[in-house]
Write a protein that holds these residues in place. Structure first.
Motif, mmCIF file in Angstrom:
data_model
loop_
_atom_site.group_PDB
_atom_site.id
_atom_site.type_symbol
_atom_site.label_atom_id
_atom_site.label_comp_id
_atom_site.label_asym_id
_atom_site.label_seq_id
_atom_site.Cartn_x
_atom_site.Cartn_y
_atom_site.Cartn_z
ATOM 1 N N GLY A 1 -2.438 -7.416 6.340
ATOM 2 C CA GLY A 1 -2.682 -6.209 5.598
ATOM 3 C C GLY A 1 -3.466 -5.056 6.614
ATOM 4 O O GLY A 1 -3.040 -4.038 6.688
ATOM 5 N N LEU B 1 -5.851 -9.147 -0.996
ATOM 6 C CA LEU B 1 -5.935 -7.934 -0.290
ATOM 7 C C LEU B 1 -6.811 -6.682 -0.922
ATOM 8 O O LEU B 1 -7.370 -6.095 -0.291
ATOM 9 N N THR C 1 -0.203 -1.671 2.555
ATOM 10 C CA THR C 1 -0.969 -2.785 2.340
ATOM 11 C C THR C 1 -0.759 -3.170 0.748
ATOM 12 O O THR C 1 -0.672 -4.280 0.459
#
Length: 468
Positions: A383, A253, A396
């Motif tokens: 995310g 992420l 996120t």
């Protein structure tokens, strides 16, 4: 050339010699697979303009390459176990080169999904796991350093290839650039040819039929045997596997959303791109230095603890990211996250080898990278969904940090349980081999026994005097 100390036909890992050639080959494999995968995103703008596709449709190409490489990792292990790592890497180089070659002539986005996404990803899968496993066969004392150098090819390759690919697109268009990449990736066949098989002493201790099978690498079945995957029943490996699921869900992420988050805080495009450069360079530093440090005698017994520490530090960095709202504050994040990302990546094969042994390392790495596939595919969309519904990147990064900390916590818990079990088992064995007396002797019995011994001794002395 000496490969190791030979005993009864098998050899111990040489920790040098031809092993450094194996490290160089694995370095080039990571350049041609992981670095090229990262550079595919550079083609997105060209694909959108040529095929008239939106960003989400184009982004599936990168997701398919990454996901196929990880999910098909057990296929690479299977081919290397049935034939050899040499055959697996050479076959993978041929498939991935053909996939890039076909992609340069594609006229449809759907066909590009297959040629560039699936075919190239399958070729990368055949190369990645066997090459990494070969490093573990040639090194034992300096294993972490060897893996650090070998896996640094991902960061170094990205640093070099990214501007080069952009230049190729400007000069030869995206089709010409894919042709050049196809020729570059064909070097995987050369790397595979240099992966010389080695028979370890561990293989010599196996039953005669199994050892002979591994020595010939002969093809006997299209399906893996239960012997090859017996490590799946080990409690330590099960705990490691669960932690890898959380790790893969959280580690990707920040790479996807760091630049958009920096832009949302008012950072310029040039500075946001520089953050990714910092992250990539520190990733390389973490690969090499952390591998070198954990090979020292004082840290070698604690390599799992070092791995847990690096993953936990990444999680903490992600949790503090929403508080960093300027470029000077985001630079320390890029430094720390990049360094510890390189650190844990270098230790994944080392920790896996410590759990399952070098004999099963290829099959175990296939399972480990397979577990990375699905989280790599779904975590970036999740995310993005959180950004859409909350209007910020806070959730996120919290998700990323929580997943990374959960991965570290699972391994800590598993290590604690194993330690307690070991102590209980050791205590039970000590009690079993040193039984306690059923009852203590009576004091009067002791006195009577002592007096009796004294009287007997006096009688013997008296008889001796009379005789002489």
């Amino acid at each position: 050339m000496v490969y190791g100390k030979r005993q009864s036909g098998g050899v111990s890992p040489p920790d040098g010699g031809w092993g450094w050639v194996i490290v160089g080959c694995c370095f080039m494999v990571t350049v041609c697979t992981r670095a090229v995968t990262r550079c595919i995103s550079i083609f997105f703008v060209e694909f959108q303009a040529h095929f008239g596709a939106d960003y989400s449709a184009t982004a599936w190409i990168h997701s398919l390459v990454d996901c196929t490489t990880m999910i098909c990792a057990p296929v690479g292990s299977l081919v290397s176990n049935r034939w050899s790592c040499r055959v697996a890497v050479m076959l993978g180089g041929l498939l991935s080169s053909c996939g890039l070659l076909l992609s340069s002539f594609i006229t449809s986005m759907k066909l590009l999904y297959f040629s560039l996404g699936v075919l190239t990803g399958l070729g990368f899968a055949l190369c990645y796991t066997p090459a990494i496993a070969m490093v573990g066969c040639y090194f034992r004392q300096r294993k972490a350093l060897a893996y650090g150098i070998a896996l640094s090819g991902s960061g170094i390759g990205t640093f070099v290839l990214a501007p080069l690919v952009q230049l190729l697109i400007e000069v030869y268009s995206w089709r010409g650039a894919l042709l050049v990449l196809s020729a570059f990736v064909s070097n995987l066949c050369v790397c595979g040819a240099l992966l010389r098989p080695i028979t370890l002493q561990e293989d010599e201790e196996e039953p005669t039929g199994e050892a002979r099978h591994r020595e010939r690498w002969c093809f006997t079945s299209c399906f893996p045997s239960s012997k090859e995957y017996s490590f799946l029943l080990l409690p330590d490996f099960l705990g490691l596997a669960v932690s890898f699921l959380f790790l893969a869900a959280g580690c990707s992420l920040p790479f996807v959303y760091l630049v958009p988050y920096a832009l949302s805080t008012g950072v310029t495009h040039q500075s946001a791109a520089f953050l990714m450069s910092i992250l990539g360079v520190l990733d390389i530093v973490g690969n090499i230095t952390f591998g070198w440090l954990t090979d020292h005698r004082c840290l070698k017994p604690y390599r799992l603890a070092c791995y847990i520490f690096s993953v936990g530090m990444e999680g903490l960095c992600c949790l503090f990211t929403p508080l960093l709202r300027s470029f000077p504050l985001l630079v320390p994040f890029a430094v720390l996250y990049g360094y510890f990302d390189g650190a844990y990546v270098a230790l994944i094969p080392v920790v896996t080898s410590d759990v399952v042994g070098a004999t099963y390392l290829s099959s175990a790495l296939g399972v480990v990278y397979f577990l990375h596939g699905i989280p790599y595919l779904i975590s970036p969309p999740i995310g993005g969904w959180l950004v859409d519904i909350t209007g910020s990147y806070t959730a996120t990064f919290y998700l990323s940090g929580a997943a990374l900390l959960a991965s570290a916590l699972i391994l800590c818990t598993n290590a604690g349980i194993r330690r307690c079990h070991h102590q209980l088992t050791s205590g039970a064995k000590d009690t079993k081999h040193t039984p306690l007396p059923l009852s203590l002797p009576n004091q009067s019995d002791c006195i009577e026994e002592t007096v009796g011994q004294a009287v007997g001794f006096a009688s013997e002395e008296t008889n001796w005097i009379y005789q002489h």
